[in-house]
Design an enzyme around this catalytic site. Structure first.
Site, PDB file in Angstrom:
ATOM      1  CB  CYS A   2      -0.854  -0.002   1.267  1.00 64.54           C
ATOM      2  SG  CYS A   2      -1.859  -1.466   1.440  1.00 64.54           S
ATOM      3  NE  ARG A  33       4.002   2.593  -2.806  1.00 59.11           N
ATOM      4  CZ  ARG A  33       4.706   1.851  -1.980  1.00 59.11           C
ATOM      5  NH1 ARG A  33       4.096   0.975  -1.232  1.00 59.11           N
ATOM      6  NH2 ARG A  33       6.014   1.951  -1.899  1.00 59.11           N
ATOM      7  CD1 TRP A  87      -1.179  -5.299  -3.712  1.00 58.99           C
ATOM      8  CD2 TRP A  87      -1.687  -3.862  -5.329  1.00 58.99           C
ATOM      9  NE1 TRP A  87      -1.120  -5.981  -4.894  1.00 58.99           N
ATOM     10  CE2 TRP A  87      -1.428  -5.134  -5.915  1.00 58.99           C
ATOM     11  CE3 TRP A  87      -2.030  -2.818  -6.154  1.00 58.99           C
ATOM     12  CZ2 TRP A  87      -1.496  -5.354  -7.273  1.00 58.99           C
ATOM     13  CZ3 TRP A  87      -2.103  -3.038  -7.517  1.00 58.99           C
ATOM     14  CH2 TRP A  87      -1.836  -4.281  -8.072  1.00 58.99           C
ATOM     15  CG  ASN A 114       3.121  -0.274   2.824  1.00 57.38           C
ATOM     16  OD1 ASN A 114       2.609  -1.278   2.349  1.00 57.38           O
ATOM     17  ND2 ASN A 114       4.312   0.172   2.452  1.00 57.38           N
ATOM     18  N   GLY A 115       1.808  -2.809   4.846  1.00 56.08           N
ATOM     19  CA  GLY A 115       2.501  -4.016   5.307  1.00 56.08           C
ATOM     20  C   GLY A 115       1.494  -5.110   5.608  1.00 56.08           C
ATOM     21  CD  GLU A 564       6.644 -14.961 -20.383  1.00 55.37           C
ATOM     22  OE1 GLU A 564       5.620 -15.278 -21.009  1.00 55.37           O
ATOM     23  OE2 GLU A 564       6.821 -13.808 -19.942  1.00 55.37           O
ATOM     24  CE  LYS A 568       7.631 -10.468 -20.816  1.00 52.40           C
ATOM     25  NZ  LYS A 568       6.550 -11.392 -20.843  1.00 52.40           N
ATOM     26  CD  GLU A 571       5.221  -8.691 -23.877  1.00 50.58           C
ATOM     27  OE1 GLU A 571       4.137  -8.101 -23.924  1.00 50.58           O
ATOM     28  OE2 GLU A 571       5.505  -9.503 -22.987  1.00 50.58           O
ATOM     29  CG  HIS A 587       7.788 -33.520 -36.277  1.00 51.08           C
ATOM     30  ND1 HIS A 587       7.582 -34.743 -36.859  1.00 51.08           N
ATOM     31  CD2 HIS A 587       8.198 -33.767 -35.018  1.00 51.08           C
ATOM     32  CE1 HIS A 587       7.823 -35.702 -35.986  1.00 51.08           C
ATOM     33  NE2 HIS A 587       8.194 -35.137 -34.849  1.00 51.08           N
ATOM     34  CE  LYS A 685       1.113  -5.301 -16.257  1.00 41.46           C
ATOM     35  NZ  LYS A 685       2.221  -6.243 -16.610  1.00 41.46           N
TER      36      LYS A 685
HETATM   37  C1  AGP Z   1       2.712 -10.377 -21.083  1.00 38.64           C
HETATM   38  O1  AGP Z   1       4.022  -9.820 -21.093  1.00 38.64           O
HETATM   39  C2  AGP Z   1       1.741  -9.519 -21.836  1.00 38.64           C
HETATM   40  N1  AGP Z   1       1.664  -8.219 -21.281  1.00 38.64           N
HETATM   41  C3  AGP Z   1       0.402 -10.179 -22.062  1.00 38.64           C
HETATM   42  O2  AGP Z   1       0.621 -11.367 -22.790  1.00 38.64           O
HETATM   43  C4  AGP Z   1      -0.389 -10.566 -20.773  1.00 38.64           C
HETATM   44  O3  AGP Z   1       0.254 -11.608 -20.113  1.00 38.64           O
HETATM   45  C5  AGP Z   1      -1.780 -11.045 -21.218  1.00 38.64           C
HETATM   46  O4  AGP Z   1      -2.429  -9.964 -21.833  1.00 38.64           O
HETATM   47  C6  AGP Z   1      -2.622 -11.558 -20.056  1.00 38.64           C
HETATM   48  O5  AGP Z   1      -2.789 -10.523 -19.119  1.00 38.64           O
HETATM   49  P1  AGP Z   1      -3.372 -10.898 -17.669  1.00 38.64           P
HETATM   50  O6  AGP Z   1      -2.351 -11.775 -17.019  1.00 38.64           O
HETATM   51  O7  AGP Z   1      -3.543  -9.600 -16.958  1.00 38.64           O
HETATM   52  O8  AGP Z   1      -4.664 -11.616 -17.889  1.00 38.64           O
END
Ligand code: AGP
Length: 690
Positions: A2, A33, A87, A114-115, A564, A568, A571, A587, A685
């Site tokens: 928080c 937060r 939070w 906070n904590g 993953e 990274k 994106e 294959h 995000k």
């Molecule tokens: C991950 O780096 C991306 N920002 C994106 O794939 C993200 O993981 C995906 O949109 C799912 O988001 P969420 O975990 O908030 O559901």
């Protein structure tokens, strides 16, 4: 985590509008937060006004501005006020759980915190037995109630000072906290103290301060230790009145030349981002410091001298600007969040994994464990990185629970109208808890009667509210669009779920113990891996930044890491990248391999090591020269190969470590390419639309 913020003006006249705006601005600097509430002095003597709102600062501002009876022009020569952005960790995000929390309807004691108070349940039980009724589900409220309990249990004439009272309260608290306390018994005073959570004090004066430090004051009434078997039903032995009250020395720092207190403003906050625009003169409290501000003077108390700690607190000058401070010493939020992982994984496991007894307790699932164990199958549904955390843990789930597991991308799951039944358990993994595809999949499964479990990083999010039960990953806010610490925390949360589901299987005991033992090693092993950062920065600039494509190969537990890592790279650096299951090479993908195609091969020690060695031979036979992510202690790798060596963990947890070099490589490639690391083009995000 928080955010807490307080503003005190002494002999500096401010109207209520200024005070509230200062609080709201302070909260907005801490907004990443969580969400918000504040308390200001009322119009009557010893009256506190408290405003709370779930959501962003703007919602709180709108609520306050709608208070027609609130005189925003009322002036205060001296005033104390506090605010909080939450939070949530204990209790849903809602008004009743927002801070400040109070001791009673008359607000005798109010607290922002906070904590996490880890022994709040025990405290709450004792206080409720003594007639103190709670209004919220939070751990914080027990602090305010405890203060009132101690106050009430001292006869008139032997009441403790504010500092001594807060010391007695802190004696009873376990866990991490930074708190700010106000009381109608000490109307123009504030106490701030910390243990394990940050708290600093900004100082703003019209004249230059006489000295740039504050002496720490020791001694005074020894806050009574908790009495194991308290006399009667008292929580604490009464504070011994024979002890002289805390001695308050004159804080030389805050007096003007004629020895009188000078006009002054104080800004207390969880981090400097909320202070720097008001003043750059700040003092950082140390764990155990009790700061008492009264009549414009700041006194810092400690119970006893700590030989390892200075007896002065320096008033420092913040060098960084606001825009920088939010990221601390890091250049980007994503970099900060990658480096937070030694702490975020601890927060994910805190209070849930007992490394001594090797047990796992996920409170949010406890009443559903039997149902989940009896289910026909477990269906994981997620998107992006969250989907990869499900892929990463599918095998250990199957091994420990022996329940059929399927992992679905939410959008495809819905497109296919996948059959779902009442005896299915569906697990929805989402950092934001607001991803539209995942929410729609959740509602699809709810309509078909499945038991729905949420794994999120955002309490109060749609997924956390609409699922039957779930686990909060406690990774702390993740600002960077590219998910990093949320991935590793989701990974751990799912492993913890598999461990708890299988605790009734004796045959799995040895395997479970090995996994739990390595979870205990995790923070240190992550730190060791982060130490590769400079090597990886050099590798990215020398060999990768100008590439058009990058293939990442592995198999078994490392398949998810490849997916993953490729995400990274894509994106963040806008470079094409693909995660390839090494077993699939023959294959088709092998056709891509030649001396010009960059390849990263993950070859860590596990049961599939020989098969990955075979993939290495296939790649090198076509003149490929892969970069190999392998274990530090692996002596089988010929020197001619470029290696990234990481510490070894048990096979099902190794992906928590092999992903870190890929996080760092993608970061450095992106920086070298000059793209916006924290907010990559075209991405959000939280994808709240289908
Ligand atoms: C991950 O780096 C991306 N920002 C994106 O794939 C993200 O993981 C995906 O949109 C799912 O988001 P969420 O975990 O908030 O559901």
């Amino acid at each position: 985590m928080c955010g807490i913020f307080a503003y005190l003006n002494y002999l500096v006249e401010k109207d209520r509008r200024y005070i509230i705006n200062t609080l709201l601005t302070g909260l907005s600097r801490l907004e990443y937060r969580g969400y918000d509430s504040l308390a200001v002095n009322g119009d009557k003597e010893n009256e506190f006004l408290i405003f709370r709102e779930v959501g962003k600062v703007a919602a709180l501002r709108a609520k306050i501005e709608s208070q027609s009876t609130l005189d925003m022009n009322k002036k205060f020569l001296s005033h104390t006020s506090m605010a909080h952005t939450r939070w949530a960790t204990h209790g849903q995000p809602c008004e009743k759980n927002s801070h400040p929390h109070r001791s009673d309807p008359n607000n005798e004691f109010i607290v922002v915190h906070n904590g996490i108070i880890t022994n709040y349940k025990e405290l709450r039980t004792i206080l409720e037995k003594n007639g103190y009724l709670f209004e919220s589900d939070t751990d914080t409220e027990c602090i305010a109630k405890l203060a009132k309990y101690i106050w009430d249990n001292h006869a008139k004439g032997s009441k403790p000072t504010f500092t001594t009272l807060v010391k007695a309260v802190c004696k009873e608290l376990e866990g991490a906290f930074a708190i700010i306390v106000k009381s109608t018994h000490f109307p123009d005073e504030v106490i701030a103290t910390r243990r394990g959570s940050p708290l600093l004090i900004g100082v703003k004066t019209q004249k230059k301060l006489k000295v740039d430090f504050v002496d720490v004051e020791f001694g005074g009434a020894e806050a009574p230790a908790a009495v194991a078997q308290p006399k009667g039903n008292s929580l604490l032995a009464p504070i011994n009145p024979s002890h002289p009250p805390m001695q308050r020395s004159q804080s030389r720092a805050f007096l003007s030349d004629d020895g009188m207190p000078q006009p002054i403003e104080y800004f207390l906050a969880s981090d400097p981002s909320a202070i720097v625009e008001h003043t750059k003169r700040v003092l950082y409290l140390e764990d155990g410091d009790i700061a008492h501000i009264d009549e414009g003077e700041l006194h810092i108390h400690r119970l006893r001298r700590d030989d390892n700690m200075s007896t002065m607190r320096q008033i420092q000058t913040l060098e960084m600007e606001l825009a920088e401070i939010m990221k601390g010493s890091f250049d980007h939020f994503m970099q900060k969040e990658i480096y937070e992982q030694p702490e975020s994984v601890v927060n994910t496991m805190r209070g849930r994994v007992n490394f001594d007894t090797r047990t796992v307790t996920l409170g949010g699932l406890s009443t559903y464990l039997a149902t989940i164990r009896r289910c026909r199958r477990i269906v994981f549904v997620a998107c992006g990185t969250s989907y990869h955390s499900c892929i990463a843990t599918r095998a250990i789930f199957e091994e420990l629970t022996e329940i059929p597991i399927s992992v679905e991308l939410a959008s495809d799951f819905l497109d296919r109208k996948t059959p779902i039944f009442r005896d299915d358990v569906c697990v929805f993994v989402s950092q934001s808890g607001e991803t539209a595809d995942t929410i729609l999949a959740l509602r699809y499964c709810l309509e078909r009667g499945a038991l729905c479990v949420g794994i999120t990083n955002t309490v109060g999010s749609s997924i956390s509210r609409e699922t039957h039960c779930g686990v909060h990953i406690n990774a702390g806010p993740e600002i960077g669009v590219a998910s990093t610490k949320a991935y590793t925390s989701q990974f751990i949360a799912l492993v913890m779920m598999a461990l708890q589901l299988s605790e009734d299987r004796i045959s799995k005991t040895e395997r479970r113990n090995a996994i739990i033992d390595d979870l205990c090693r995790l923070p240190q092993v992550i730190k060791e891996t982060l130490a590769l950062d400079n090597e990886l920065k050099q590798l990215s600039r020398e060999s990768l930044v100008k590439q058009a494509s990058l293939l990442i190969m592995g198999r078994g537990y490392q398949n998810a890491t490849c997916l993953e890592g490729a995400l990274k790279i894509k994106e963040l650096s806008y470079m094409h990248s693909e995660g390839i299951l090494a077993g699939e090479l023959k294959h088709g993908p092998l056709a891509l391999i030649d001396e010009n195609m960059p390849v990263i091969l993950i070859m860590t020690k596990d049961s599939l090591y020989p098969k990955v060695q075979s993939a290495l031979q296939q790649v090198t036979a076509r003149k490929g020269h892969p970069i190999i992510i392998c274990n530090t202690n692996d002596s089988n790798i010929p020197d001619k190969y470029r290696t990234i060596r990481v510490p070894q963990l048990v096979d099902c947890l190794q992906g928590l470590i092999t992903v870190i070099p890929l996080q760092l490589l993608s970061y450095h490639i992106a920086v070298a390419r000059g793209v916006n690391v924290d907010f990559p083009r075209n991405l959000a995000k939280s994808v709240t639309v289908e």
